[in-house]
Scaffold this motif. Structure first.
Motif, PDB file in Angstrom:
ATOM      1  N   VAL A   1       0.894  -1.158  -0.225  1.00 57.45           N
ATOM      2  CA  VAL A   1      -0.327  -0.062   0.444  1.00 57.45           C
ATOM      3  C   VAL A   1       1.224   0.913   0.296  1.00 57.45           C
ATOM      4  CG1 VAL A   1      -0.382   0.033   2.641  1.00 57.45           C
ATOM      5  CG2 VAL A   1      -1.528   1.249   1.135  1.00 57.45           C
ATOM      6  N   ASN A   2       0.850   2.201  -0.785  1.00 54.07           N
ATOM      7  CA  ASN A   2       1.546   3.479  -1.260  1.00 54.07           C
ATOM      8  C   ASN A   2       2.842   3.020  -1.123  1.00 54.07           C
ATOM      9  OD1 ASN A   2      -0.619   4.938  -1.095  1.00 54.07           O
ATOM     10  ND2 ASN A   2      -0.001   5.522   1.148  1.00 54.07           N
ATOM     11  N   GLY A   3       3.363   1.482  -2.430  1.00 54.91           N
ATOM     12  CA  GLY A   3       4.952   1.557  -2.058  1.00 54.91           C
ATOM     13  C   GLY A   3       5.955   0.606  -1.065  1.00 54.91           C
TER      14      GLY A   3
ATOM     15  N   GLU B 239       5.648  -2.202   1.666  1.00 55.15           N
ATOM     16  CA  GLU B 239       5.222  -4.132   1.491  1.00 55.15           C
ATOM     17  C   GLU B 239       4.755  -4.185   2.932  1.00 55.15           C
ATOM     18  OE1 GLU B 239       8.011  -6.990   0.868  1.00 55.15           O
ATOM     19  OE2 GLU B 239       6.787  -7.841  -0.398  1.00 55.15           O
ATOM     20  N   ILE B 240       3.416  -4.676   2.581  1.00 50.90           N
ATOM     21  CA  ILE B 240       2.188  -4.958   4.137  1.00 50.90           C
ATOM     22  C   ILE B 240       1.648  -7.064   4.063  1.00 50.90           C
ATOM     23  CG2 ILE B 240       0.901  -5.599   5.590  1.00 50.90           C
ATOM     24  CD1 ILE B 240       2.016  -1.536   5.075  1.00 50.90           C
ATOM     25  N   LEU B 241       1.672  -7.088   2.947  1.00 46.26           N
ATOM     26  CA  LEU B 241       1.917  -8.508   3.009  1.00 46.26           C
ATOM     27  C   LEU B 241       2.737  -8.882   2.687  1.00 46.26           C
ATOM     28  CD1 LEU B 241      -2.230  -9.079   2.052  1.00 46.26           C
ATOM     29  CD2 LEU B 241      -0.804  -8.809   4.338  1.00 46.26           C
TER      30      LEU B 241
ATOM     31  N   THR C 224      -0.643  -9.339  16.473  1.00 44.95           N
ATOM     32  CA  THR C 224      -0.207  -7.505  16.821  1.00 44.95           C
ATOM     33  C   THR C 224      -1.085  -6.939  16.066  1.00 44.95           C
ATOM     34  OG1 THR C 224       1.932  -8.100  15.435  1.00 44.95           O
ATOM     35  CG2 THR C 224       1.865  -8.504  18.245  1.00 44.95           C
ATOM     36  N   ASN C 225      -1.289  -5.870  16.456  1.00 47.70           N
ATOM     37  CA  ASN C 225      -1.665  -5.078  16.025  1.00 47.70           C
ATOM     38  C   ASN C 225      -0.554  -4.216  14.841  1.00 47.70           C
ATOM     39  OD1 ASN C 225      -2.855  -3.454  18.955  1.00 47.70           O
ATOM     40  ND2 ASN C 225      -3.922  -4.241  17.271  1.00 47.70           N
ATOM     41  N   GLY C 226      -1.644  -4.303  13.834  1.00 49.24           N
ATOM     42  CA  GLY C 226      -0.439  -3.484  12.944  1.00 49.24           C
ATOM     43  C   GLY C 226       0.115  -4.789  11.590  1.00 49.24           C
ATOM     44  N   SER C 227      -0.016  -6.086  11.981  1.00 52.73           N
ATOM     45  CA  SER C 227       0.441  -7.173  11.454  1.00 52.73           C
ATOM     46  C   SER C 227       0.743  -7.125   9.929  1.00 52.73           C
ATOM     47  CB  SER C 227       0.737  -8.531  12.175  1.00 52.73           C
ATOM     48  OG  SER C 227      -0.875  -8.961  12.896  1.00 52.73           O
ATOM     49  N   GLY C 228      -1.261  -7.026   9.100  1.00 52.16           N
ATOM     50  CA  GLY C 228      -1.355  -7.412   7.647  1.00 52.16           C
ATOM     51  C   GLY C 228      -2.648  -7.886   8.168  1.00 52.16           C
ATOM     52  N   LYS C 229      -3.834  -7.694   9.125  1.00 58.08           N
ATOM     53  CA  LYS C 229      -4.806  -8.847   8.906  1.00 58.08           C
ATOM     54  C   LYS C 229      -5.787  -8.171   8.289  1.00 58.08           C
ATOM     55  CE  LYS C 229      -5.077  -9.098  13.560  1.00 58.08           C
ATOM     56  NZ  LYS C 229      -3.977  -8.151  14.310  1.00 58.08           N
ATOM     57  N   SER C 230      -6.157  -7.386   8.979  1.00 58.73           N
ATOM     58  CA  SER C 230      -6.950  -6.087   7.852  1.00 58.73           C
ATOM     59  C   SER C 230      -7.056  -6.021   6.067  1.00 58.73           C
ATOM     60  CB  SER C 230      -7.673  -5.324   8.117  1.00 58.73           C
ATOM     61  OG  SER C 230      -7.898  -5.012   9.860  1.00 58.73           O
ATOM     62  N   THR C 231      -5.612  -6.099   6.153  1.00 57.66           N
ATOM     63  CA  THR C 231      -5.014  -5.802   5.132  1.00 57.66           C
ATOM     64  C   THR C 231      -5.250  -7.389   4.003  1.00 57.66           C
ATOM     65  OG1 THR C 231      -3.646  -3.711   5.891  1.00 57.66           O
ATOM     66  CG2 THR C 231      -2.946  -5.167   3.786  1.00 57.66           C
ATOM     67  N   PHE C 232      -4.715  -8.480   4.501  1.00 58.63           N
ATOM     68  CA  PHE C 232      -5.316  -9.330   4.080  1.00 58.63           C
ATOM     69  C   PHE C 232      -6.562 -10.059   3.659  1.00 58.63           C
ATOM     70  CE2 PHE C 232      -5.321 -13.644   5.293  1.00 58.63           C
ATOM     71  CZ  PHE C 232      -4.905 -14.795   3.398  1.00 58.63           C
TER      72      PHE C 232
ATOM     73  N   PHE D 148     -16.568  -6.192   7.629  1.00 55.78           N
ATOM     74  CA  PHE D 148     -15.266  -4.788   8.094  1.00 55.78           C
ATOM     75  C   PHE D 148     -15.115  -5.034   9.758  1.00 55.78           C
ATOM     76  CE2 PHE D 148     -16.876  -3.994   3.867  1.00 55.78           C
ATOM     77  CZ  PHE D 148     -15.467  -3.597   3.174  1.00 55.78           C
ATOM     78  N   GLN D 149     -13.987  -4.480  10.226  1.00 55.26           N
ATOM     79  CA  GLN D 149     -13.515  -4.044  11.375  1.00 55.26           C
ATOM     80  C   GLN D 149     -14.064  -2.402  11.244  1.00 55.26           C
ATOM     81  OE1 GLN D 149      -9.271  -3.658  11.811  1.00 55.26           O
ATOM     82  NE2 GLN D 149      -9.771  -3.108  14.210  1.00 55.26           N
ATOM     83  N   TYR D 150     -13.983  -1.562  10.635  1.00 56.10           N
ATOM     84  CA  TYR D 150     -14.860  -0.156  10.774  1.00 56.10           C
ATOM     85  C   TYR D 150     -15.442  -0.084   9.881  1.00 56.10           C
ATOM     86  CZ  TYR D 150     -10.864   0.532  13.283  1.00 56.10           C
ATOM     87  OH  TYR D 150      -9.962   0.118  15.184  1.00 56.10           O
TER      88      TYR D 150
ATOM     89  N   THR E 236      -9.303 -11.990  14.932  1.00 60.46           N
ATOM     90  CA  THR E 236      -9.803 -11.650  16.474  1.00 60.46           C
ATOM     91  C   THR E 236      -8.251 -11.190  17.101  1.00 60.46           C
ATOM     92  OG1 THR E 236     -11.114 -12.072  18.640  1.00 60.46           O
ATOM     93  CG2 THR E 236     -10.275 -13.974  17.435  1.00 60.46           C
ATOM     94  N   HIS E 237      -8.251 -10.761  18.162  1.00 55.72           N
ATOM     95  CA  HIS E 237      -7.665 -10.030  19.485  1.00 55.72           C
ATOM     96  C   HIS E 237      -7.779 -11.388  20.380  1.00 55.72           C
ATOM     97  CE1 HIS E 237      -5.374  -7.366  17.013  1.00 55.72           C
ATOM     98  NE2 HIS E 237      -6.393  -6.438  16.820  1.00 55.72           N
ATOM     99  N   TYR E 238      -9.239 -11.408  20.694  1.00 54.71           N
ATOM    100  CA  TYR E 238      -9.283 -12.580  21.977  1.00 54.71           C
ATOM    101  C   TYR E 238      -9.089 -13.804  21.895  1.00 54.71           C
ATOM    102  CZ  TYR E 238      -9.567  -7.619  22.117  1.00 54.71           C
ATOM    103  OH  TYR E 238      -8.942  -6.620  22.694  1.00 54.71           O
TER     104      TYR E 238
END
Ligand SMILES: Nc1ncnc2c1ncn2[C@@H]1O[C@H](COP(=O)(O)OP(=O)(O)OP(=O)(O)O)[C@@H](O)[C@H]1O
Ligand SMILES: [Mg+2]
Lengths: 262, 478
Positions: A19-21, A23-25, A43-51, A92-94, A210-212
């Motif tokens: 995303v924007n150059g 690499e996330i995944l 963890t937060n920001g690990s790329g779950k939603s991106t996936f 969606f998460q949001y 999920t986180h929980y």
């Protein structure tokens, strides 16, 4: 649940995306068969939603490597709306608000679009009203939500419920629920997960982000995956979630590095 | 802006064709002789020629307004032909007698006229170029005493009424374009509702500019006497040309005690191409006088066309307890410019006005709302509610709101709300994830945004408006 005669729904091989150059995944592998429930934690920001959004086809993300098939077809050969009509669903998460567009109108259009794709009858507004009210009962949702704008002014938990209502209407082959449990109160969690369980069958599959661990007491996963920095670095059974709850994520990475070094 | 949005907002104009009906065109240029020619061609009484000449004299001393938030090359008023009429045809009393070519034109526009007239019970006074070609249902209206005809005909048949009311709401020297119109107007609609008559059907006029470079200067006058009411629909569309066409109409409404006039417009004139070349210049003066007690003047407009729109349908609330309303959707795309809004002038006691304005800008366009609410010292207990919402599609376009509020009476209450929103990629993605394609998504969002205004339109017009927004913004609205 793992079935003997299950079919492969989703096959992800070496998926890379930016995303924007950035690499996330960084090379994701995952196979999901019909009937299965997978949990992805990390963890937060690990790329779950991106996936999840890459699978659904969000155009902010660029696929730079790897392949994904959905029921044997190249997923990236389909437009986002075609993926949805083919039975790929993302809660969606949001969930975004769409002021001015009546929820009932939106839900009916989505429902009829998918019905048409499946060669089934579409419903007129009156028929749909009855149909959707039944589905809302399952989720103990007040019918008043039909007359409001899509997610407009909904509380966090109400938005999540509205997502699952859409899942119930569209009956997807593969549903990805991105942190549907966050923001739900205790009763709502029970109601919503109960709804999800009723929708699960041997022909469809669910990916829970999920986180929980608590969520997994309600919806029992067949596999638990740990995502770190754009990769799935560990896969286990339900017990893995309990380990993560007790010990956090750090040890997983260490274990992986040790394994890689050995 | 994504390629998807880009495509959606760049649907070509679908009404771009020229009908081959012979026209009788006056030589270009404007001077007293041109005005005398128009007046003579139309066989007008002396007082009307004087009205025109007086307007012309005032116009010569005036300057084009510079305050609107629009830019365009200087208009050469001497390069315009001020009169154009179809070759004389016999008077028509029914739709069957209408030139088949004209009917085909309406067919192409998606307005099956005879069907409209017959099924919907709409009386259509067809303005083709500047002269009325057909008037339908006139007999039926005449039975209840309603006069509904071209203004030229009204000048011949009802000169006293025209003389009494023409220029009563918009004086000849009101503004630059109104003065020009008063000098050279060729035709338009006249409607008179006598005391106590509720018009049994919606009245409708379809305007169509046809001759290349012929200025269009319509004049509309609607009068509702005591306890009368009428709903009038105006719809416009024009063929595609590269040269600009000037349009400067004047519409005057007069409502006496307890009278009610509802005026609805759907405007879809040629807006120029995607590079901003061509398109109609639309400089319109529309004003309603709520003269009597408890009278009501209501404007609803859906503005989707024209290269430049300069238009402020206004209400002068003179009668005590009179009501003024303005509901507007203005859509601009490509290089279109719109500076539109309203004026609500409260003079009488307990007068009330409502303004709902929805501006949608896409492409490189510029869309401004300009509204004046004036409460005079005499307007005790006056109330105004204004709501001005803008929606942006893409990030190359502009939206502005210029509210002017002048309150000279303490007991008055004025409320103003404004908002700006944007159709975002994430909203479209949300729709797509539920199987709904971009075109349909944009259409749903836009229709949701415009709901408060569309609700004000008569049923069949609301459908038409939705369709026009479809042409404009995405091509196929269900
Ligand atoms: N448009 C963007 N521009 C820059 N970085 C982005 C963008 N979208 C996502 N990212 C980054 O990608 C990374 C992965 O984000 P993502 O939302 O997939 O994480 P996540 O695993 O779902 O996290 P969480 O558990 O907090 O929901 C984050 O570091 C995020 O900041
Ligand atoms: Mg996330």
């Amino acid at each position: 649940m793992i079935y003997q005669d299950s079919k492969t729904l989703l096959e992800v091989r070496g998926l890379r995306a930016t995303v924007n150059g950035i690499e996330i995944l960084k090379g994701i592998d995952l196979t999901v068969r019909s009937g299965e429930v997978h949990a992805i934690m990390g963890t937060n920001g690990s790329g779950k939603s991106t996936f999840a959004k890459v699978l659904a086809g969000h155009n902010a993300y660029k696929v730079t490597g790897g392949s994904v098939t959905f029921e044997g077809n190249d997923l990236f050969g389909l437009e986002p709306e075609e993926r949805a009509r083919a039975g790929l669903f993302l809660a969606f998460q949001y969930p975004i608000e769409i002021p001015g567009v009546a929820n009932s109108h939106f839900l009916r259009l989505a429902y009829n679009t998918v019905q048409a794709q499946r060669g089934r009858d579409e419903l007129d507004p009156l028929e749909f009203e009855d149909f959707v009210r039944e589905k809302m009962k399952l989720l103990e949702m007040n019918p008043d939500f039909l007359d409001r704008g899509v997610n407009e002014g909904f509380s966090g938990g109400e938005k999540k419920r509205n997502e699952i209502l859409q899942m119930a209407l569209l009956e997807p082959r593969l549903a990805i629920l991105d942190e549907t449990d966050s923001g739900l109160d205790i009763d709502a969690l029970r109601i919503v997960t109960n709804g999800v369980n009723q929708l699960a069958n041997k022909d469809n599959a669910i990916i829970l982000v999920t986180h929980y661990q608590r969520l997994l007491n309600y919806i029992e996963p067949d596999y638990v995956h740990v995502m770190t920095a754009g990769r799935i670095i560990k896969t286990g059974g339900k017990a893995l979630a309990l380990d993560l709850e007790a010990r956090g994520y750090d040890w997983v990475g260490v274990e992986q590095r040790d394994a890689a070094g050995a | 802006m994504s390629a998807v949005l880009q495509n959606l907002v760049n649907q070509p104009y679908k009404h771009g064709f020229v009908t081959e009906i012979e026209s009788d065109v006056a030589p270009r240029g404007l001077n007293e002789d041109t005005i005398r020619l128009i007046s003579a061609k139309k066989n007008e009484p002396a007082w009307l020629l004087e009205f025109r000449l007086k307007a012309y004299q005032q116009w010569l001393k005036m300057e084009e307004p510079k305050w609107p938030n629009v830019t365009y090359p200087k208009i050469d008023f001497q390069a315009i032909s001020y009169y154009s009429a179809p070759k004389p045809k016999q008077k028509l009393s029914s739709m069957d007698e209408v030139d088949p070519e004209l009917l085909r034109t309406f067919e192409k526009l998606g307005v099956p006229m005879h069907e409209r007239a017959a099924l919907a019970g709409v009386a259509v006074d067809v303005i083709f170029d500047s002269v009325s070609v057909a008037t339908t249902y006139k007999q039926k209206l005449a039975e209840v005493g309603i006069i509904f005809c071209s203004i030229s005909e009204a000048v011949q048949m009802h000169p006293d009424l025209v003389k009494q009311y023409l220029g009563a709401v918009v004086p000849v020297g009101d503004n630059y374009y109104a003065a020009l119109n008063s000098a050279v107007f060729t035709d338009g609609t006249f409607c008179f509702l006598p005391k106590g008559v509720k018009c049994p059907m919606d009245l409708s006029t379809y305007f169509r500019i046809n001759t290349e470079e012929s200025g269009q200067f319509e004049r509309t006058l609607i009068i509702a006497e005591e306890d009368a009411s009428v709903s009038y629909l105006e719809g416009c569309t024009a063929p595609k040309f590269d040269t600009n066409q000037l349009h400067a109409a004047v519409v005057e409404l007069v409502a006496l005690d307890n009278a009610d006039i509802k005026y609805s417009t759907v405007q879809n004139w040629y807006a120029g191409d995607e590079n901003g070349l061509g398109g109609i210049y639309n400089f319109v003066t529309k004003r309603g006088l709520a003269k009597g007690v408890n009278s009501r003047v209501s404007w609803t407009q859906v503005e989707t066309g024209s290269a430049i729109t300069w238009k402020y349908p206004s209400c002068i609330l003179q009668g005590d307890n009179s009501v003024g309303e303005f509901y507007s959707v203005a859509v601009t795309n490509n290089y279109q410019q719109a500076d539109t809004g309203t004026k609500m002038v409260h003079l009488g006691k307990n007068t009330r006005s409502t303004i709902v304005s929805k501006g949608i800008s896409a492409g490189h366009s510029n869309n401004s709302y300009r509204g004046l609410v004036r409460i005079a010292p005499t307007a005790a207990g006056a109330r105004n509610y204004s709501q001005c919402d803008s929606m942006l599609i893409g990030d190359q376009c502009g939206a502005n709101t210029f509210p002017y509020i002048q309150v000279r009476n303490h007991s008055a209450k004025v409320e103003h709300e404004a908002s700006t929103s944007k159709i975002g990629e994430d909203q479209l993605f949300y729709f797509a994830q539920r199987g709904i394609g971009n075109e349909e998504a944009v259409s749903m969002i836009i229709n949701g945004f415009c709901k408060d205004v569309f609700q004000q339109l008569p049923m069949e017009f609301a459908v038409e408006a939705t369709k026009l927004l479809g042409f404009k913004l995405e091509g196929s609205v269900g």
